[in-house]
Design a protein around this motif. Structure first.
Motif, PDB file in Angstrom:
ATOM      1  N   ARG A 144       0.855  -1.212   0.000  1.00 11.70           N
ATOM      2  CA  ARG A 144       0.000   0.000   0.000  1.00 11.70           C
ATOM      3  C   ARG A 144       0.875   1.240   0.000  1.00 11.70           C
ATOM      4  O   ARG A 144       1.908   1.281   0.663  1.00 11.70           O
ATOM      5  CB  ARG A 144      -0.879   0.049   1.246  1.00 11.70           C
ATOM      6  N   GLY A 145       0.434   2.254  -0.720  1.00  7.60           N
ATOM      7  CA  GLY A 145       1.127   3.546  -0.710  1.00  7.60           C
ATOM      8  C   GLY A 145       0.727   4.360   0.509  1.00  7.60           C
ATOM      9  O   GLY A 145      -0.080   3.904   1.339  1.00  7.60           O
TER      10      GLY A 145
ATOM     11  N   THR B  86      -0.461  -0.299  -4.138  1.00 10.65           N
ATOM     12  CA  THR B  86       0.466   0.196  -5.161  1.00 10.65           C
ATOM     13  C   THR B  86       0.548  -0.818  -6.298  1.00 10.65           C
ATOM     14  O   THR B  86       0.197  -1.985  -6.133  1.00 10.65           O
ATOM     15  CB  THR B  86       1.884   0.417  -4.591  1.00 10.65           C
TER      16      THR B  86
END
Ligand code: URA
Length: 194
Positions: free
Chosen positions: A93-94, A100
């Motif tokens: 995850r960003g 992502t």
């Protein structure tokens, strides 16, 4: 896959189920280890969990996984066992919390002992890398930073997420190509060796 602490797979689950070797542990719901049969003839290695996989703790259970299951149901003959896993076990995850596009290199490296242990437990004759990222990390001649037993054959297929993103006109052909690659490799490296 079995889950008892008595089995080698049980010990594997115990070792990795609360893994904190990389930052992805902070934003995951579940560690997504594997599904399928252990030991097996064929191990399929994708990139990393998506939202569905993160919720259900199983790899390839979202839209791409449904397509992969369809491909496998047409490519894998009865009696040939396979299992599925990924380069990383936790959803990448960003900062904004969304998934992502690809897992970061540090996470792939941090997760590689787990992937190597999984492959050693499965003792496959064939590894199918699902998508170019897994191919790059596992196949000799590419980036090849995750070393696996050289006697295990490797082939690669287009990632089913990429197939789903392709135009409807191209999709049938792309699916057919995945089926042919897997089925030919099983003929060559699995069934002919029995
Ligand atoms: N895509 C992957 O590469 N792996 C999964 O488990 C699901 C989607």
């Amino acid at each position: 896959v079995g889950n008892s602490k008595q089995t080698a797979y049980g010990a594997f689950v115990e070792r990795w189920k609360d893994c904190k070797r990389c930052l992805l542990c902070n934003t995951r719901q579940h560690v997504v280890l594997a599904r399928g049969k252990i030991p097996c003839d064929v191990v399929l290695v994708g990139e990393g969990p998506g939202e569905s996989e993160d919720s259900l703790a199983l790899p390839f259970v979202g839209p791409a996984g449904k397509l992969l299951d369809e491909i496998l149901s047409r490519a894998v003959p009865e009696g040939v066992k396979y299992s599925l896993t990924n380069l990383v076990c936790c959803i990448p995850r960003g900062d904004d919390g969304t998934k992502t596009a690809q897992p970061p290199d540090e996470a792939i490296k941090a997760c590689s002992p787990r992937l190597q242990q999984f492959i050693a437990l499965c003792k496959p004759k064939l590894i199918v890398t699902v998508g170019a990222l897994a191919r790059d990390y596992l196949e000799q001649g590419y980036k090849y930073s995750i070393k696996v037993d050289k006697s295990i054959a490797q082939v690669t297929i287009t990632h089913p997420s990429a197939v789903l993103r392709s135009s409807v006109a191209m999709r049938g052909l792309a699916i057919q190509r995945c089926i042919v690659v897997i089925s030919n490799a099983i003929d060559e490296y699995v069934t002919s060796k029995r």
